[in-house]
Scaffold this motif. Sequence first.
Motif, short mmCIF file in Angstrom:
data_model
loop_
_atom_site.label_atom_id
_atom_site.label_comp_id
_atom_site.label_asym_id
_atom_site.label_seq_id
_atom_site.Cartn_x
_atom_site.Cartn_y
_atom_site.Cartn_z
N GLU A 146 0.83 -1.22 0.00
CA GLU A 146 0.00 0.00 0.00
C GLU A 146 0.86 1.26 0.00
OE1 GLU A 146 -3.28 0.52 -0.27
OE2 GLU A 146 -3.51 -1.64 -0.61
N GLU A 148 3.94 1.55 -1.19
CA GLU A 148 4.55 1.68 -2.53
C GLU A 148 3.53 2.16 -3.55
OE1 GLU A 148 6.23 -2.13 -3.32
OE2 GLU A 148 7.86 -1.83 -1.89
N ARG A 149 2.30 1.69 -3.46
CA ARG A 149 1.24 2.11 -4.38
C ARG A 149 0.95 3.60 -4.20
NH1 ARG A 149 -3.20 -1.54 -3.39
NH2 ARG A 149 -2.03 -2.99 -4.70
N ALA A 150 0.89 4.06 -2.93
CA ALA A 150 0.63 5.48 -2.66
C ALA A 150 1.77 6.35 -3.20
CB ALA A 150 0.46 5.69 -1.16
N ARG A 152 3.72 5.66 -5.76
CA ARG A 152 3.62 5.68 -7.23
C ARG A 152 2.53 6.64 -7.68
NH1 ARG A 152 4.34 -0.16 -7.32
NH2 ARG A 152 2.08 -0.29 -7.25
N GLU A 153 1.40 6.63 -6.98
CA GLU A 153 0.30 7.56 -7.32
C GLU A 153 0.74 9.00 -7.12
OE1 GLU A 153 -2.71 6.95 -8.62
OE2 GLU A 153 -2.08 4.86 -8.83
N ARG A 154 1.51 9.23 -6.10
CA ARG A 154 1.98 10.58 -5.79
C ARG A 154 2.94 11.08 -6.88
NH1 ARG A 154 4.24 12.06 0.17
NH2 ARG A 154 2.68 13.67 0.50
N GLN A 155 3.79 10.19 -7.39
CA GLN A 155 4.75 10.57 -8.42
C GLN A 155 4.07 10.84 -9.75
OE1 GLN A 155 7.53 7.35 -8.42
NE2 GLN A 155 8.64 8.11 -6.62
N LYS A 156 2.95 10.22 -10.03
CA LYS A 156 2.24 10.43 -11.28
C LYS A 156 1.65 11.84 -11.35
CE LYS A 156 0.96 5.69 -12.30
NZ LYS A 156 -0.16 4.76 -12.48
N VAL A 157 1.22 12.36 -10.20
CA VAL A 157 0.56 13.69 -10.16
C VAL A 157 1.56 14.79 -10.19
CG1 VAL A 157 -0.91 15.20 -8.80
CG2 VAL A 157 -1.37 12.76 -8.90
#
Length: 157
Positions: A146, A148-150, A152-157
């Motif tokens: 979770e 790591e997923r958070a 990755r989502e943060r880096q996309k934005v």
Amino acid sequence: MAKAKTGVKTLAQNRKARHDYHIEDVYEAGIALTGTEIKSVRAGRVQLKDSFARIQNGEVLLYNMHISPYEQGNRYNHEPERTRKLLLRRLEILKLNGLTREKGYSLVPLSLYLKGGWAKVELALVKGKKNYDKREDIKKRDAQREVERALRERQKV
């Protein structure tokens, strides 16, 4: 079946062992194989599931490791689940003998690989996990996933 730069080619892994046991210590052991066995091992036709090792008469023996019969082996083929001798130094065997006599300790192979043309087994001294230990490991793994997923989502934005 990954090949690393160090000349080590992993042929089989016992993933279930890392889930079911606490790994205390790891040893590298050679394995005594017949001609048709090493040919099957090099072809990757080996399975470590449910295998274990015991010390008897000053020798380390590996049980239940399945090596499929060699296709071109004719009558000289080997028995798939025969007991195989592991090659360790005498002091390592004596140390393992003393440790495995303690309650709860066992010897389990973690992986089988080729190193410098020789078949080797990564042998671990393990202690069994309880069910609550396994559940705790699963919770830690899920929490890490979770995080790591958070990220990755943060880096996309």
